[in-house]
Design a protein around this motif. Structure first.
Motif, PDB file in Angstrom:
ATOM      1  N   GLY A   1       0.791  -1.220   0.000  1.00  0.00           N
ATOM      2  CA  GLY A   1       0.000   0.000   0.000  1.00  0.00           C
ATOM      3  C   GLY A   1       0.821   1.265   0.000  1.00  0.00           C
ATOM      4  N   MET A   2       2.129   1.148   0.157  1.00  0.00           N
ATOM      5  CA  MET A   2       3.013   2.307   0.026  1.00  0.00           C
ATOM      6  C   MET A   2       3.712   2.316  -1.335  1.00  0.00           C
ATOM      7  N   ILE A   3       4.166   1.145  -1.785  1.00  0.00           N
ATOM      8  CA  ILE A   3       4.939   1.071  -3.024  1.00  0.00           C
ATOM      9  C   ILE A   3       4.065   1.353  -4.247  1.00  0.00           C
ATOM     10  N   VAL A   4       2.915   0.700  -4.339  1.00  0.00           N
ATOM     11  CA  VAL A   4       2.077   0.847  -5.538  1.00  0.00           C
ATOM     12  C   VAL A   4       1.579   2.286  -5.723  1.00  0.00           C
ATOM     13  N   PRO A   5       1.046   2.957  -4.675  1.00  0.00           N
ATOM     14  CA  PRO A   5       0.652   4.364  -4.874  1.00  0.00           C
ATOM     15  C   PRO A   5       1.815   5.256  -5.293  1.00  0.00           C
TER      16      PRO A   5
ATOM     17  N   TRP B   1       5.764  11.938  -5.400  1.00  0.00           N
ATOM     18  CA  TRP B   1       5.360  10.535  -5.359  1.00  0.00           C
ATOM     19  C   TRP B   1       5.082  10.051  -3.939  1.00  0.00           C
ATOM     20  N   ALA B   2       5.668  10.736  -2.933  1.00  0.00           N
ATOM     21  CA  ALA B   2       5.511  10.292  -1.544  1.00  0.00           C
ATOM     22  C   ALA B   2       4.169  10.691  -0.947  1.00  0.00           C
ATOM     23  N   ILE B   3       3.460  11.640  -1.566  1.00  0.00           N
ATOM     24  CA  ILE B   3       2.232  12.176  -0.969  1.00  0.00           C
ATOM     25  C   ILE B   3       1.154  11.104  -0.769  1.00  0.00           C
ATOM     26  N   PRO B   4       0.885  10.218  -1.752  1.00  0.00           N
ATOM     27  CA  PRO B   4      -0.203   9.246  -1.551  1.00  0.00           C
ATOM     28  C   PRO B   4       0.203   7.978  -0.811  1.00  0.00           C
TER      29      PRO B   4
ATOM     30  N   GLY C   1      -4.121   3.337  -6.232  1.00  0.00           N
ATOM     31  CA  GLY C   1      -2.889   2.699  -5.769  1.00  0.00           C
ATOM     32  C   GLY C   1      -3.044   1.980  -4.447  1.00  0.00           C
ATOM     33  N   LYS C   2      -3.752   2.596  -3.504  1.00  0.00           N
ATOM     34  CA  LYS C   2      -3.946   1.950  -2.205  1.00  0.00           C
ATOM     35  C   LYS C   2      -4.744   0.657  -2.332  1.00  0.00           C
TER      36      LYS C   2
END
Length: 411
Positions: free
Chosen positions: A120-124, A142-145, A318-319
């Motif tokens: 849930g962190m990598i894909v978003p 890219w880190a925001i979501p 993404g999540k």
């Protein structure tokens, strides 16, 4: 009378009862905090889009504090760097407790939420990076979501999913805690502006003294409070984001009670500070962070510019893909098992709920982008979080009805 650690080890039911009680208390506090957070966000949006907009921004941008050690910060920055340190301290306490005596201390139980959180962190991040590639600021946007907001997510879960098994709630809480750890690491590594070795040495010394006092079972608050302030100032001066001080102190706090000790320091501190974190620190941060202009031009920019589109795609799509996909793969490969009574449709609904980014996503948006671009990204966070919460609420209500029907048929 509380059980001693030895009694808990000998009586798994007693340990499970205490863990369930702690979880219920945490859920209640975060649910209330989520409601207050929602109210604060609504007030911020009203102020920023009314005749009081100039007054609101003047208050937010007013500088307070001494110039010594660069502490002449705006009110908004004090909320972001100062008050959120309390929130991250509570997160650190919860993370330490989960790692040592909670769900994350048992490898088999921890595997599913940990792997789901990683997915849930990598894909978003990958989706956001792909959508925003080449745009100014994409290197950090890219880190925001990547983040999931504990308060909002648990609030939605408590209101809509009372019929879901406890395993589903524990899965979401554990996932959100690991998710916060990932966000903390990203903030510490990606958003460090320069590095002051002298300040870092002071921070390390202060943290070492805190750990020593914990080891010696010292309980004098008048030692810990100044030490925490010194740690925060030192971390702020290093160039690392100041909220990392809160996490570090939380992780160094003792979580196992001694013989004859009713509660460990981490539990005592959580009981005292979590209401202040959920009811004051996070809502005040939202009050100054969520005040964005909402008009046709601003909304048009959100739905046409690549950065906000990347944020929304990461949080909403993404999540779901990351959390559900990593969970399914982990179970399929035999790395983890589903919690008792939890079905794949339950996990899918919880994965949608993971798209509620809010607090930490707003923080990262402010750190990652210049003011104008940050405003658009924060609008995207609010829109995506609202959509994810509403969609998840509908799915969780449906899953709750399915579980109630199954229980009625089995009795």
């Amino acid at each position: 009378m509380s059980n001693s650690p030895g009694q808990d080890d000998a009586d798994p039911r007693g340990r499970a009862t205490r863990a369930a009680s702690e979880f219920a208390r945490y859920l209640r506090t975060e649910t209330t905090g989520g409601i207050i957070l929602l109210v604060a966000t609504a007030i911020a949006l009203l102020l920023a889009n009314s005749g009081l907009a100039d007054f609101y921004r003047a208050v937010r941008d007013t500088e307070l504090g001494p110039e010594f050690l660069h502490l002449n910060l705006t009110v908004g920055t004090w909320a972001k760097d100062g008050l959120l340190a309390l929130f991250f301290f509570v997160v650190g306490l919860e993370l330490k407790r989960e790692l040592v005596v909670g769900e994350l201390s048992q490898l088999r139980k921890a595997a599913l939420p940990v792997l789901a959180a990683i997915g849930g962190m990598i894909v978003p991040a990958v989706i956001a990076l792909a959508v925003a590639w080449g745009e100014p600021g994409y290197e950090k946007a890219w880190a925001i979501p990547m983040a999931t907001d504990i308060a909002f997510a648990l609030g939605v879960l408590a209101v809509t999913a009372s019929a879901l098994p406890t395993g589903a709630r524990v899965f979401l809480l554990s996932l959100a805690v690991v998710d916060d750890l990932g966000a903390i690491l990203v903030i510490a590594i990606v958003f460090t502006a320069g590095f002051d070795l002298v300040a870092a040495a002071v921070a390390v010394a202060a943290l070492a003294l805190y750990a020593y006092l914990q080891h010696r079972r010292v309980r004098a608050w008048w030692l810990y409070v100044p030490l925490a302030v010194i740690t925060w100032v030192a971390v702020h001066s290093t160039g690392i984001h100041a909220t990392i001080a809160g996490v570090a102190l939380g992780l160094l706090t003792r979580v196992r009670p001694d013989d004859g000790e009713e509660r460990a320091p981490s539990v005592r501190l959580e009981h005292r500070l979590q209401p202040w974190s959920a009811g004051l620190a996070v809502p005040v941060f939202a009050l100054f962070a969520a005040g964005i202009s909402v008009n046709g031009e601003a909304l048009g920019a959100v739905f046409t510019n690549p950065i906000p589109l990347a944020v929304m795609a990461g949080l909403v799509g993404g999540k779901l893909i990351g959390i559900f996909g990593a969970s399914w793969l982990a179970v399929r490969l035999g790395l983890a098992g589903r919690p008792d009574g939890v079905y794949w449709r339950d996990i899918a609904a919880l994965a949608v709920l993971g798209g509620v980014g809010f607090t930490v996503s707003l923080l990262i948006a402010e750190l990652a982008l210049p003011p104008d671009a940050a405003e658009e990204a924060k609008a995207a966070v609010l829109i995506a979080s609202a959509f994810a919460s509403l969609a998840a609420a509908a799915l969780l209500l449906r899953r709750g009805r399915a579980h109630r029907l199954a229980d009625d048929l089995s009795t």
